[in-house]
Design an enzyme around this catalytic site. Sequence first.
Site, PDB file in Angstrom:
ATOM      1  N   SER A   1     -32.151 -37.208 -25.175  1.00 59.65           N
ATOM      2  CA  SER A   1     -30.767 -37.037 -24.739  1.00 59.65           C
ATOM      3  C   SER A   1     -30.477 -35.563 -24.431  1.00 59.65           C
ATOM      4  O   SER A   1     -31.148 -34.967 -23.587  1.00 59.65           O
ATOM      5  CB  SER A   1     -29.834 -37.608 -25.804  1.00 59.65           C
ATOM      6  OG  SER A   1     -28.527 -37.769 -25.296  1.00 59.65           O
ATOM      7  N   MET A   2     -29.497 -34.935 -25.111  1.00 53.55           N
ATOM      8  CA  MET A   2     -29.257 -33.518 -24.877  1.00 53.55           C
ATOM      9  C   MET A   2     -30.471 -32.686 -25.242  1.00 53.55           C
ATOM     10  O   MET A   2     -30.689 -31.613 -24.674  1.00 53.55           O
ATOM     11  CB  MET A   2     -28.047 -33.020 -25.673  1.00 53.55           C
ATOM     12  CG  MET A   2     -27.737 -31.536 -25.438  1.00 53.55           C
ATOM     13  SD  MET A   2     -26.509 -30.846 -26.544  1.00 53.55           S
ATOM     14  CE  MET A   2     -27.450 -30.725 -28.076  1.00 53.55           C
TER      15      MET A   2
ATOM     16  N   PHE B   1     -27.329 -34.648 -28.795  1.00 51.31           N
ATOM     17  CA  PHE B   1     -25.947 -34.254 -29.066  1.00 51.31           C
ATOM     18  C   PHE B   1     -25.363 -35.138 -30.164  1.00 51.31           C
ATOM     19  O   PHE B   1     -25.375 -36.364 -30.052  1.00 51.31           O
ATOM     20  CB  PHE B   1     -25.138 -34.393 -27.775  1.00 51.31           C
ATOM     21  CG  PHE B   1     -23.728 -33.893 -27.843  1.00 51.31           C
ATOM     22  CD1 PHE B   1     -23.454 -32.543 -27.802  1.00 51.31           C
ATOM     23  CD2 PHE B   1     -22.671 -34.783 -27.921  1.00 51.31           C
ATOM     24  CE1 PHE B   1     -22.144 -32.074 -27.842  1.00 51.31           C
ATOM     25  CE2 PHE B   1     -21.360 -34.340 -27.967  1.00 51.31           C
ATOM     26  CZ  PHE B   1     -21.090 -32.983 -27.927  1.00 51.31           C
TER      27      PHE B   1
ATOM     28  N   HIS C   1     -30.336 -46.336 -26.038  1.00 52.83           N
ATOM     29  CA  HIS C   1     -30.368 -44.880 -25.870  1.00 52.83           C
ATOM     30  C   HIS C   1     -31.324 -44.163 -26.821  1.00 52.83           C
ATOM     31  O   HIS C   1     -32.140 -43.343 -26.406  1.00 52.83           O
ATOM     32  CB  HIS C   1     -28.960 -44.292 -26.036  1.00 52.83           C
ATOM     33  CG  HIS C   1     -28.915 -42.816 -25.823  1.00 52.83           C
ATOM     34  ND1 HIS C   1     -29.194 -42.234 -24.603  1.00 52.83           N
ATOM     35  CD2 HIS C   1     -28.646 -41.802 -26.681  1.00 52.83           C
ATOM     36  CE1 HIS C   1     -29.092 -40.913 -24.720  1.00 52.83           C
ATOM     37  NE2 HIS C   1     -28.760 -40.628 -25.957  1.00 52.83           N
TER      38      HIS C   1
ATOM     39  N   ASP D   1     -28.750 -48.414 -21.340  1.00 48.04           N
ATOM     40  CA  ASP D   1     -28.382 -47.249 -22.158  1.00 48.04           C
ATOM     41  C   ASP D   1     -26.870 -47.164 -22.162  1.00 48.04           C
ATOM     42  O   ASP D   1     -26.246 -47.009 -21.108  1.00 48.04           O
ATOM     43  CB  ASP D   1     -29.007 -45.985 -21.552  1.00 48.04           C
ATOM     44  CG  ASP D   1     -28.813 -44.741 -22.409  1.00 48.04           C
ATOM     45  OD1 ASP D   1     -27.801 -44.658 -23.135  1.00 48.04           O
ATOM     46  OD2 ASP D   1     -29.659 -43.829 -22.331  1.00 48.04           O
TER      47      ASP D   1
END
Length: 257
Positions: free
Chosen positions: A99-100, A31, A230, A200
């Site tokens: 992530s996303m 994202f 992250h 994170d």
Amino acid sequence: MAGVPRRSVIPGAEPFEHDGGDIGVLLVHGFTGTPQSMRPWGAFLAEAGLTVSCPLLPGHGTHWQEMNTTTWHDWFGAADDAFNRLRQRCPTVFVMGLSMGGTLTLRLAEVHGSAVAGVVTVNPSLGTDRRVAALAPVLSRFVPGVIGVNSDIKAPGTTEVAYRRLPLRAFVSLRELWAVAVADLGRITSPILTFRSRVDHVVEATSGLILLEGATSCAVSERILENSYHVATLDNDRQTIFQGSLQFVDTHTVVSG
């Protein structure tokens, strides 16, 4: 969104592909991020002889306001299109995301079932503990974006090509994706390898627990990254991710004949 001109792609944010053998890998960025965060991973897999595709998701890699003109349906549609193109080229396709991007790859496994040979996620986003997130639907009506977190990388001198603002309308749609993906985790039958950073500053450990508790119909293996934040695909533990994902592909590739 009226008044938001379409802009050119930020240098370094371009999508990429590597033509290799009969095993395909779809890489999906996160994202507000771009394929830049996946490029070293893609190069590693390509050097191993795999066919690799990493699309630039709609609304990403240009200007943060463009993200507010898109929804999770657009992001998933782009990932789904890229997956189907890979399937036309490769009889075996794995999906991997950050992530996303990890959320979208899990959704692909929910939708496509056994057509997904396996899933590798890095700090997948499936929810948040931040109470302020619940205010996003209201705030997004008045405020287009807020300061976001990007380049959450422990390694010095490494920068992520990503938006510095978090588009609130797009974030509201991300929350909708979380709900859909989490509800269907039990449908996944493809094996999952997930990497989670111990520290994170973007995605809390809750997301990892949601995945482990929700994916009840498949084998799930979690590996903890001790020296990355992250954006671990660009961080100190990146080789652990790269090598682990390649081993995962080798383990779960069915050789015919």
